[in-house]
Design a protein around this motif. Structure first.
Motif, PDB file in Angstrom:
ATOM      1  N   GLY A   1       0.820  -1.209   0.000  1.00  0.00           N
ATOM      2  CA  GLY A   1       0.000   0.000   0.000  1.00  0.00           C
ATOM      3  C   GLY A   1       0.851   1.254   0.000  1.00  0.00           C
ATOM      4  N   ALA A   2       1.927   1.242   0.793  1.00  0.00           N
ATOM      5  CA  ALA A   2       2.828   2.399   0.828  1.00  0.00           C
ATOM      6  C   ALA A   2       3.532   2.575  -0.511  1.00  0.00           C
ATOM      7  CB  ALA A   2       3.855   2.213   1.951  1.00  0.00           C
ATOM      8  N   ARG A   3       3.899   1.473  -1.139  1.00  0.00           N
ATOM      9  CA  ARG A   3       4.571   1.544  -2.444  1.00  0.00           C
ATOM     10  C   ARG A   3       3.614   2.088  -3.501  1.00  0.00           C
ATOM     11  NH1 ARG A   3       6.218  -3.279  -2.458  1.00  0.00           N
ATOM     12  NH2 ARG A   3       4.753  -4.230  -3.909  1.00  0.00           N
ATOM     13  N   ALA A   4       2.365   1.640  -3.466  1.00  0.00           N
ATOM     14  CA  ALA A   4       1.365   2.135  -4.421  1.00  0.00           C
ATOM     15  C   ALA A   4       1.111   3.625  -4.224  1.00  0.00           C
ATOM     16  CB  ALA A   4       0.062   1.354  -4.275  1.00  0.00           C
ATOM     17  N   ALA A   5       1.090   4.064  -2.959  1.00  0.00           N
ATOM     18  CA  ALA A   5       0.879   5.487  -2.672  1.00  0.00           C
ATOM     19  C   ALA A   5       2.050   6.328  -3.185  1.00  0.00           C
ATOM     20  CB  ALA A   5       0.694   5.699  -1.176  1.00  0.00           C
ATOM     21  N   LEU A   6       3.272   5.799  -3.028  1.00  0.00           N
ATOM     22  CA  LEU A   6       4.447   6.520  -3.509  1.00  0.00           C
ATOM     23  C   LEU A   6       4.445   6.603  -5.038  1.00  0.00           C
ATOM     24  CD1 LEU A   6       7.146   7.909  -3.126  1.00  0.00           C
ATOM     25  CD2 LEU A   6       8.226   5.657  -2.888  1.00  0.00           C
ATOM     26  N   ILE A   7       4.067   5.519  -5.702  1.00  0.00           N
ATOM     27  CA  ILE A   7       3.994   5.518  -7.164  1.00  0.00           C
ATOM     28  C   ILE A   7       2.974   6.538  -7.647  1.00  0.00           C
ATOM     29  CG2 ILE A   7       3.298   4.144  -9.175  1.00  0.00           C
ATOM     30  CD1 ILE A   7       4.524   1.706  -7.761  1.00  0.00           C
ATOM     31  N   ALA A   8       1.816   6.578  -6.979  1.00  0.00           N
ATOM     32  CA  ALA A   8       0.787   7.554  -7.353  1.00  0.00           C
ATOM     33  C   ALA A   8       1.284   8.978  -7.166  1.00  0.00           C
ATOM     34  CB  ALA A   8      -0.476   7.317  -6.522  1.00  0.00           C
TER      35      ALA A   8
ATOM     36  N   MET B   1      13.370  14.411  -6.755  1.00  0.00           N
ATOM     37  CA  MET B   1      13.678  14.800  -5.374  1.00  0.00           C
ATOM     38  C   MET B   1      12.985  13.868  -4.384  1.00  0.00           C
ATOM     39  SD  MET B   1      13.793  18.977  -5.333  1.00  0.00           S
ATOM     40  CE  MET B   1      12.163  19.219  -6.056  1.00  0.00           C
ATOM     41  N   ARG B   2      11.748  13.465  -4.695  1.00  0.00           N
ATOM     42  CA  ARG B   2      11.000  12.591  -3.787  1.00  0.00           C
ATOM     43  C   ARG B   2      11.608  11.198  -3.735  1.00  0.00           C
ATOM     44  NH1 ARG B   2       9.698   9.826  -0.679  1.00  0.00           N
ATOM     45  NH2 ARG B   2       7.653   9.295   0.226  1.00  0.00           N
ATOM     46  N   ILE B   3      11.956  10.637  -4.893  1.00  0.00           N
ATOM     47  CA  ILE B   3      12.514   9.287  -4.915  1.00  0.00           C
ATOM     48  C   ILE B   3      13.911   9.282  -4.303  1.00  0.00           C
ATOM     49  CG2 ILE B   3      13.703   9.284  -7.157  1.00  0.00           C
ATOM     50  CD1 ILE B   3      11.369   6.523  -5.886  1.00  0.00           C
ATOM     51  N   GLY B   4      14.570  10.439  -4.331  1.00  0.00           N
ATOM     52  CA  GLY B   4      15.893  10.537  -3.727  1.00  0.00           C
ATOM     53  C   GLY B   4      15.882  10.408  -2.220  1.00  0.00           C
ATOM     54  N   LEU B   5      14.718  10.571  -1.603  1.00  0.00           N
ATOM     55  CA  LEU B   5      14.593  10.417  -0.155  1.00  0.00           C
ATOM     56  C   LEU B   5      14.499   8.957   0.270  1.00  0.00           C
ATOM     57  CD1 LEU B   5      11.982  13.265   0.523  1.00  0.00           C
ATOM     58  CD2 LEU B   5      14.476  13.380   0.742  1.00  0.00           C
ATOM     59  N   GLU B   6      14.263   8.068  -0.707  1.00  0.00           N
ATOM     60  CA  GLU B   6      14.107   6.649  -0.414  1.00  0.00           C
ATOM     61  C   GLU B   6      15.451   5.918  -0.495  1.00  0.00           C
ATOM     62  OE1 GLU B   6      11.223   5.243   0.482  1.00  0.00           O
ATOM     63  OE2 GLU B   6      10.161   7.176   0.294  1.00  0.00           O
ATOM     64  N   PRO B   7      15.603   4.820   0.241  1.00  0.00           N
ATOM     65  CA  PRO B   7      16.808   4.001   0.079  1.00  0.00           C
ATOM     66  C   PRO B   7      16.894   3.485  -1.358  1.00  0.00           C
ATOM     67  CG  PRO B   7      15.569   3.351   2.046  1.00  0.00           C
ATOM     68  CD  PRO B   7      14.699   4.295   1.286  1.00  0.00           C
TER      69      PRO B   7
ATOM     70  N   ARG C   1      14.649   0.473  -2.307  1.00  0.00           N
ATOM     71  CA  ARG C   1      13.223   0.779  -2.417  1.00  0.00           C
ATOM     72  C   ARG C   1      12.942   1.647  -3.645  1.00  0.00           C
ATOM     73  NH1 ARG C   1       8.617   0.337   0.142  1.00  0.00           N
ATOM     74  NH2 ARG C   1       7.049   1.995   0.078  1.00  0.00           N
ATOM     75  N   ALA C   2      13.843   2.578  -3.939  1.00  0.00           N
ATOM     76  CA  ALA C   2      13.680   3.417  -5.131  1.00  0.00           C
ATOM     77  C   ALA C   2      13.655   2.561  -6.387  1.00  0.00           C
ATOM     78  CB  ALA C   2      14.803   4.442  -5.208  1.00  0.00           C
ATOM     79  N   ALA C   3      14.561   1.587  -6.464  1.00  0.00           N
ATOM     80  CA  ALA C   3      14.602   0.691  -7.623  1.00  0.00           C
ATOM     81  C   ALA C   3      13.333  -0.141  -7.716  1.00  0.00           C
ATOM     82  CB  ALA C   3      15.821  -0.223  -7.534  1.00  0.00           C
ATOM     83  N   GLU C   4      12.846  -0.591  -6.578  1.00  0.00           N
ATOM     84  CA  GLU C   4      11.619  -1.394  -6.532  1.00  0.00           C
ATOM     85  C   GLU C   4      10.417  -0.596  -7.034  1.00  0.00           C
ATOM     86  OE1 GLU C   4      10.078  -2.260  -2.599  1.00  0.00           O
ATOM     87  OE2 GLU C   4       9.790  -4.345  -3.173  1.00  0.00           O
ATOM     88  N   VAL C   5      10.338   0.656  -6.628  1.00  0.00           N
ATOM     89  CA  VAL C   5       9.226   1.520  -7.041  1.00  0.00           C
ATOM     90  C   VAL C   5       9.318   1.846  -8.527  1.00  0.00           C
ATOM     91  CG1 VAL C   5       8.279   3.856  -6.801  1.00  0.00           C
ATOM     92  CG2 VAL C   5       8.802   2.509  -4.765  1.00  0.00           C
TER      93      VAL C   5
ATOM     94  N   MET D   1       6.837   1.349 -12.603  1.00  0.00           N
ATOM     95  CA  MET D   1       6.315   2.538 -13.268  1.00  0.00           C
ATOM     96  C   MET D   1       6.515   2.485 -14.778  1.00  0.00           C
ATOM     97  SD  MET D   1       7.476   5.527 -10.586  1.00  0.00           S
ATOM     98  CE  MET D   1       6.704   6.791 -11.613  1.00  0.00           C
ATOM     99  N   ASN D   2       5.810   3.365 -15.472  1.00  0.00           N
ATOM    100  CA  ASN D   2       5.968   3.515 -16.923  1.00  0.00           C
ATOM    101  C   ASN D   2       7.435   3.795 -17.241  1.00  0.00           C
ATOM    102  OD1 ASN D   2       6.184   4.942 -19.499  1.00  0.00           O
ATOM    103  ND2 ASN D   2       3.956   4.967 -19.496  1.00  0.00           N
TER     104      ASN D   2
END
Length: 409
Positions: A12-19, A31-37, A40-44, A48-49
């Motif tokens: 659910g958290a991953r889906a919210a971040l993708i949205a 900038m937002r994805i840069g805050l993630e490890p 997790r950034a690669a996973e998200v 995505m498209n």
């Protein structure tokens, strides 16, 4: 005891971040994805498209991009690197890695065993048969694997020379080629026939829908990177330069009025019909612009068809201008007569002729501007409405006041 997040909560958290990333402009998403490890950034990003992923990765600094690539599966990181080599708007930016690849000498049983482990980590629709150099030879469906003997070689059951796209193909052209095929996934091969990636039909439709949705904004100077979630000053930075350009073009239209200041002073009644002509001709130009941009997007303009389109829009503007010109000419005559003007008839004639001329010029401008931008390699929708509006304002005001100065003494 340390609490751990449940898989459902993490999904659910991953889906919210993708949205959230989808709602953001690329630099904001970066900038937002840069805050993630990195992991997790690669996973998200993997969900995505691919075109959006490329825009985000390009907005991230090289060091952070390298960390994310190292945390991603090897095939996915390699695909991101390949995709970056292709121009924006081409199919190469939309590619996913082809995980399920086999050699023609492999058997159905061997392919099934490989897929058993592969489907746990990747979404597989088809299997692809390639030679040692990676050239695409054929395609294998799940039905082929299900209903054939395990000892049968893939070269005997594969669909040979399957339909494939090329990575440098514009997305809009790819959409036209796949319009009546309806396959969930399309292989992409380069000029040497090497399989370089896969493109999902849903990904193409999503990308094309975004481009089409951005066109109305592009016509009036709204950057496609601007979203609802874009911060106030970010939107200001995107929009203000185009508004300044629009201000300069408005001065051009005002300059035309200044050139005929004596005529305006002599026939003040003409000022009543300036906004009428500007509005009618402006709408005529925008109609031609919308049809032309749509024709460019859908590929409806054949080679050599640009001149026919411009001629059509000119004549259509002239015809519409004649009908509305007669009506506005009569309205001018009635208004001028009510004020006991001795030039009531000529004022009506001037308004009629000015309406016809300005609508004709507006129609051809609505076709010329996007066609010229396309020929120059630019987006045909980019701020084209501003240019067309300027042309229509100058034409309508210049013709009305110029004809009045020449024809009425």
């Amino acid at each position: 005891m340390t609490a751990t997040a449940s898989p459902t909560h993490d999904a659910g958290a991953r889906a919210a971040l993708i949205a959230e990333l989808k709602r953001s402009a690329p630099h904001e998403a970066a900038m937002r994805i840069g805050l993630e490890p990195p992991a997790r950034a690669a996973e998200v990003l993997a969900e995505m498209n691919p075109a959006m992923v490329q825009d985000i990765l390009e907005a991230i600094d090289a060091e952070a991009r390298s960390r994310i690539a190292m945390a991603a599966p090897r095939e996915l990181a390699a695909q991101w690197s390949r995709n970056a080599a292709y121009a924006e708007g081409t199919l190469g930016r939309l590619m996913d890695p082809p995980f399920a690849t086999f050699r023609p000498g492999s058997t159905v049983g061997e392919a099934i065993e490989n897929l058993k482990s592969l489907v746990r980590t990747a979404f597989v629709t088809y299997g692809y048969v390639t030679d040692p150099e990676g050239r695409l030879l054929g395609l294998v469906t799940m039905r082929d694997l299900l209903f054939n003997d395990h000892g049968t070689k893939l070269s005997e059951v594969m669909l040979k020379d399957p339909f494939a796209l090329t990575p440098d193909l514009p997305v809009s052209d790819a959409m036209r080629l796949t319009l009546n095929r309806h396959f969930p996934v399309y292989p992409v091969k380069d000029e040497a026939g090497v399989l370089v990636g896969l493109v999902r039909g849903s990904t193409m439709f999503e990308e094309e829908a975004f481009e089409i949705a951005a066109q109305p904004g592009a016509m009036v100077g709204i950057e496609k990177e601007e979203r609802i979630a874009t911060p106030l000053f970010g939107s200001f930075k995107f929009r203000h330069p185009w508004l300044l350009i629009n201000l300069i073009t408005a001065f051009a239209a005002g300059g035309v009025v200044a050139l005929f200041q004596g005529t305006v002073d002599k026939f003040v009644i003409l000022a009543t019909f300036l906004p009428v002509l500007a509005g009618q001709s402006g709408n005529t130009g925008c109609q031609a612009l919308a049809v032309t941009v749509r024709g460019i997007t859908l590929g409806d303009i054949p080679p050599g068809g640009a001149s026919r389109l411009m001629a059509k829009e000119f004549l259509l503007g002239l015809l519409n201008g004649a009908v509305t010109g007669v009506l506005t000419g009569v309205a001018m005559f009635v208004l001028a007569s009510s004020q006991d003007s001795p030039s009531a008839v000529m004022l009506g004639v001037v308004v009629c002729l000015a309406m016809m001329g300005s609508c004709a010029i507006s129609g051809i401008s609505g076709a010329i501007v996007p066609l010229t931008l396309k020929r120059l390699g630019a987006d045909p929708a980019t701020a084209s409405s501003i240019v067309v509006t300027t042309a229509t304002d100058v034409a309508s005001m210049g013709l009305l006041l110029g004809l009045a100065a020449v024809l009425i003494r």
